[in-house]
Design a protein around this motif. Sequence first.
Motif, PDB file in Angstrom:
ATOM      1  N   THR A 248      12.223  13.432  60.685  1.00  9.33           N
ATOM      2  CA  THR A 248      12.275  12.232  59.855  1.00  9.33           C
ATOM      3  C   THR A 248      11.454  11.114  60.467  1.00  9.33           C
ATOM      4  OG1 THR A 248      14.494  12.848  59.157  1.00  9.33           O
ATOM      5  CG2 THR A 248      13.825  10.583  58.760  1.00  9.33           C
ATOM      6  N   VAL A 249      11.581  10.916  61.755  1.00  9.73           N
ATOM      7  CA  VAL A 249      10.828   9.853  62.427  1.00  9.73           C
ATOM      8  C   VAL A 249       9.343  10.185  62.442  1.00  9.73           C
ATOM      9  CG1 VAL A 249      10.560   8.574  64.582  1.00  9.73           C
ATOM     10  CG2 VAL A 249      12.835   9.211  63.801  1.00  9.73           C
ATOM     11  N   ARG A 250       9.012  11.445  62.638  1.00 13.33           N
ATOM     12  CA  ARG A 250       7.589  11.836  62.599  1.00 13.33           C
ATOM     13  C   ARG A 250       6.988  11.577  61.217  1.00 13.33           C
ATOM     14  NH1 ARG A 250       5.605  14.948  66.780  1.00 13.33           N
ATOM     15  NH2 ARG A 250       7.166  15.569  68.295  1.00 13.33           N
ATOM     16  N   ARG A 251       7.749  11.887  60.175  1.00 11.53           N
ATOM     17  CA  ARG A 251       7.273  11.626  58.806  1.00 11.53           C
ATOM     18  C   ARG A 251       7.104  10.132  58.570  1.00 11.53           C
ATOM     19  NH1 ARG A 251       9.934   9.967  54.459  1.00 11.53           N
ATOM     20  NH2 ARG A 251      11.936  10.330  55.448  1.00 11.53           N
ATOM     21  N   LEU A 252       8.064   9.356  59.039  1.00 12.04           N
ATOM     22  CA  LEU A 252       7.971   7.908  58.886  1.00 12.04           C
ATOM     23  C   LEU A 252       6.786   7.337  59.651  1.00 12.04           C
ATOM     24  CD1 LEU A 252      11.758   7.043  59.078  1.00 12.04           C
ATOM     25  CD2 LEU A 252      10.284   6.788  57.076  1.00 12.04           C
ATOM     26  N   ARG A 253       6.457   7.895  60.801  1.00  9.53           N
ATOM     27  CA  ARG A 253       5.281   7.448  61.557  1.00  9.53           C
ATOM     28  C   ARG A 253       3.996   7.753  60.787  1.00  9.53           C
ATOM     29  NH1 ARG A 253       4.379   3.862  64.663  1.00  9.53           N
ATOM     30  NH2 ARG A 253       2.735   5.007  65.658  1.00  9.53           N
ATOM     31  N   ARG A 254       3.949   8.885  60.086  1.00 15.10           N
ATOM     32  CA  ARG A 254       2.773   9.191  59.267  1.00 15.10           C
ATOM     33  C   ARG A 254       2.645   8.205  58.111  1.00 15.10           C
ATOM     34  NH1 ARG A 254       4.096  14.638  60.448  1.00 15.10           N
ATOM     35  NH2 ARG A 254       5.333  14.819  58.558  1.00 15.10           N
ATOM     36  N   ILE A 255       3.771   7.845  57.505  1.00 15.90           N
ATOM     37  CA  ILE A 255       3.744   6.843  56.442  1.00 15.90           C
ATOM     38  C   ILE A 255       3.271   5.511  57.004  1.00 15.90           C
ATOM     39  CG2 ILE A 255       5.189   5.515  54.843  1.00 15.90           C
ATOM     40  CD1 ILE A 255       6.914   8.043  54.535  1.00 15.90           C
TER      41      ILE A 255
ATOM     42  N   ALA B 245       0.111   2.962  56.033  1.00 11.90           N
ATOM     43  CA  ALA B 245       0.209   1.505  55.877  1.00 11.90           C
ATOM     44  C   ALA B 245      -0.829   0.804  56.756  1.00 11.90           C
ATOM     45  CB  ALA B 245       1.613   1.020  56.229  1.00 11.90           C
ATOM     46  N   GLU B 246      -1.069   1.328  57.950  1.00 10.91           N
ATOM     47  CA  GLU B 246      -2.080   0.746  58.831  1.00 10.91           C
ATOM     48  C   GLU B 246      -3.467   0.822  58.197  1.00 10.91           C
ATOM     49  OE1 GLU B 246      -1.636   3.016  62.391  1.00 10.91           O
ATOM     50  OE2 GLU B 246       0.226   2.000  62.972  1.00 10.91           O
ATOM     51  N   VAL B 247      -3.766   1.953  57.589  1.00 13.12           N
ATOM     52  CA  VAL B 247      -5.051   2.097  56.904  1.00 13.12           C
ATOM     53  C   VAL B 247      -5.158   1.097  55.759  1.00 13.12           C
ATOM     54  CG1 VAL B 247      -6.426   3.677  55.481  1.00 13.12           C
ATOM     55  CG2 VAL B 247      -5.362   4.497  57.579  1.00 13.12           C
ATOM     56  N   CYS B 248      -4.070   0.897  55.023  1.00 15.82           N
ATOM     57  CA  CYS B 248      -4.075  -0.077  53.923  1.00 15.82           C
ATOM     58  C   CYS B 248      -4.293  -1.494  54.430  1.00 15.82           C
ATOM     59  CB  CYS B 248      -2.773   0.011  53.124  1.00 15.82           C
ATOM     60  SG  CYS B 248      -2.635   1.478  52.107  1.00 15.82           S
ATOM     61  N   PHE B 249      -3.717  -1.840  55.591  1.00 13.02           N
ATOM     62  CA  PHE B 249      -3.946  -3.166  56.172  1.00 13.02           C
ATOM     63  C   PHE B 249      -5.428  -3.384  56.466  1.00 13.02           C
ATOM     64  CE2 PHE B 249       0.606  -3.404  57.860  1.00 13.02           C
ATOM     65  CZ  PHE B 249       0.965  -4.399  56.981  1.00 13.02           C
ATOM     66  N   VAL B 250      -6.056  -2.405  57.082  1.00 13.99           N
ATOM     67  CA  VAL B 250      -7.472  -2.542  57.433  1.00 13.99           C
ATOM     68  C   VAL B 250      -8.343  -2.559  56.178  1.00 13.99           C
ATOM     69  CG1 VAL B 250      -9.392  -1.442  58.639  1.00 13.99           C
ATOM     70  CG2 VAL B 250      -7.158  -1.574  59.729  1.00 13.99           C
TER      71      VAL B 250
ATOM     72  N   LEU C  52       5.524  -0.622  52.678  1.00 17.05           N
ATOM     73  CA  LEU C  52       5.676   0.596  53.474  1.00 17.05           C
ATOM     74  C   LEU C  52       6.044   0.270  54.918  1.00 17.05           C
ATOM     75  CD1 LEU C  52       2.724   2.829  52.231  1.00 17.05           C
ATOM     76  CD2 LEU C  52       5.163   3.160  51.835  1.00 17.05           C
ATOM     77  N   GLU C  53       5.454  -0.772  55.452  1.00 17.17           N
ATOM     78  CA  GLU C  53       5.741  -1.177  56.830  1.00 17.17           C
ATOM     79  C   GLU C  53       7.200  -1.602  56.987  1.00 17.17           C
ATOM     80  OE1 GLU C  53       4.422  -1.535  60.693  1.00 17.17           O
ATOM     81  OE2 GLU C  53       3.207  -0.943  58.980  1.00 17.17           O
ATOM     82  N   MET C  54       7.689  -2.410  56.053  1.00 19.06           N
ATOM     83  CA  MET C  54       9.088  -2.843  56.131  1.00 19.06           C
ATOM     84  C   MET C  54      10.039  -1.650  55.991  1.00 19.06           C
ATOM     85  SD  MET C  54       9.328  -6.547  54.251  1.00 19.06           S
ATOM     86  CE  MET C  54       9.044  -5.893  52.641  1.00 19.06           C
ATOM     87  N   TYR C  55       9.750  -0.774  55.052  1.00 17.01           N
ATOM     88  CA  TYR C  55      10.601   0.395  54.840  1.00 17.01           C
ATOM     89  C   TYR C  55      10.633   1.281  56.079  1.00 17.01           C
ATOM     90  CZ  TYR C  55      11.973   5.018  53.229  1.00 17.01           C
ATOM     91  OH  TYR C  55      12.573   6.235  53.112  1.00 17.01           O
ATOM     92  N   THR C  56       9.457   1.607  56.616  1.00 17.01           N
ATOM     93  CA  THR C  56       9.420   2.521  57.750  1.00 17.01           C
ATOM     94  C   THR C  56      10.013   1.902  59.004  1.00 17.01           C
ATOM     95  OG1 THR C  56       7.145   1.861  58.245  1.00 17.01           O
ATOM     96  CG2 THR C  56       7.461   3.849  56.910  1.00 17.01           C
ATOM     97  N   MET C  57       9.793   0.615  59.230  1.00 18.79           N
ATOM     98  CA  MET C  57      10.376  -0.033  60.415  1.00 18.79           C
ATOM     99  C   MET C  57      11.900  -0.003  60.336  1.00 18.79           C
ATOM    100  SD  MET C  57       8.073  -1.060  62.516  1.00 18.79           S
ATOM    101  CE  MET C  57       8.202  -2.601  63.355  1.00 18.79           C
ATOM    102  N   HIS C  58      12.437  -0.289  59.179  1.00 18.04           N
ATOM    103  CA  HIS C  58      13.894  -0.267  59.013  1.00 18.04           C
ATOM    104  C   HIS C  58      14.446   1.134  59.202  1.00 18.04           C
ATOM    105  CE1 HIS C  58      17.873  -1.042  57.468  1.00 18.04           C
ATOM    106  NE2 HIS C  58      17.693  -0.103  56.548  1.00 18.04           N
ATOM    107  N   ARG C  59      13.820   2.108  58.565  1.00 16.81           N
ATOM    108  CA  ARG C  59      14.307   3.490  58.652  1.00 16.81           C
ATOM    109  C   ARG C  59      14.163   4.059  60.055  1.00 16.81           C
ATOM    110  NH1 ARG C  59      14.591   7.353  54.809  1.00 16.81           N
ATOM    111  NH2 ARG C  59      15.401   8.498  56.582  1.00 16.81           N
ATOM    112  N   ILE C  60      13.045   3.771  60.728  1.00 13.56           N
ATOM    113  CA  ILE C  60      12.856   4.290  62.084  1.00 13.56           C
ATOM    114  C   ILE C  60      13.902   3.722  63.024  1.00 13.56           C
ATOM    115  CG2 ILE C  60      11.332   4.195  64.103  1.00 13.56           C
ATOM    116  CD1 ILE C  60       8.988   4.645  62.217  1.00 13.56           C
TER     117      ILE C  60
END
Length: 137
Positions: free
Chosen positions: A61-68, A72-77, A121-129
């Motif tokens: 689950t954490v590995r999947r969230l890191r991929r998400i 999000a990082e690509v979208c920021f750039v 996506l960043e808020m969701y993944t940070m909370h879930r991780i």
Amino acid sequence: MRRLNKWQSVVYLVGGVLMVVGAGCFAMLFCQSIAAIVYMVGAVAFVSMQSLQRYDGNMLTVRRLRRIMGFAEVCFVLSGLLMIEQQYGVVRSHLSGVTYDNFVVYTYNKWVVLLLVAALLEMYTMHRISSELKDEK
């Protein structure tokens, strides 16, 4: 999750602040030529420090969230690149006719959509991780 050291945490925080200031100023039409560069510098700092935070565990689950989070990082750039393109017209100046019209239609102010997707996506993944890592302990 691997922790950042003191300087990396400072760069991470400053990058996030620069992103907020740059995006806010660009959206409010205040010094857009500078705001686009400020956002891009912040995004590069934020993304590079966030990519240093590795997860070495074996929870899928954490590995999947890191991929998400990587998406999000690509979208920021990409949102920063679209801001710079909207302000300076680097690619737009080399186009003409119908290609120019299509390019403007498909890129003008689309940085907002990418930034919104990345932020959600960043808020969701940070909370879930954080909750998944808490459950792991």
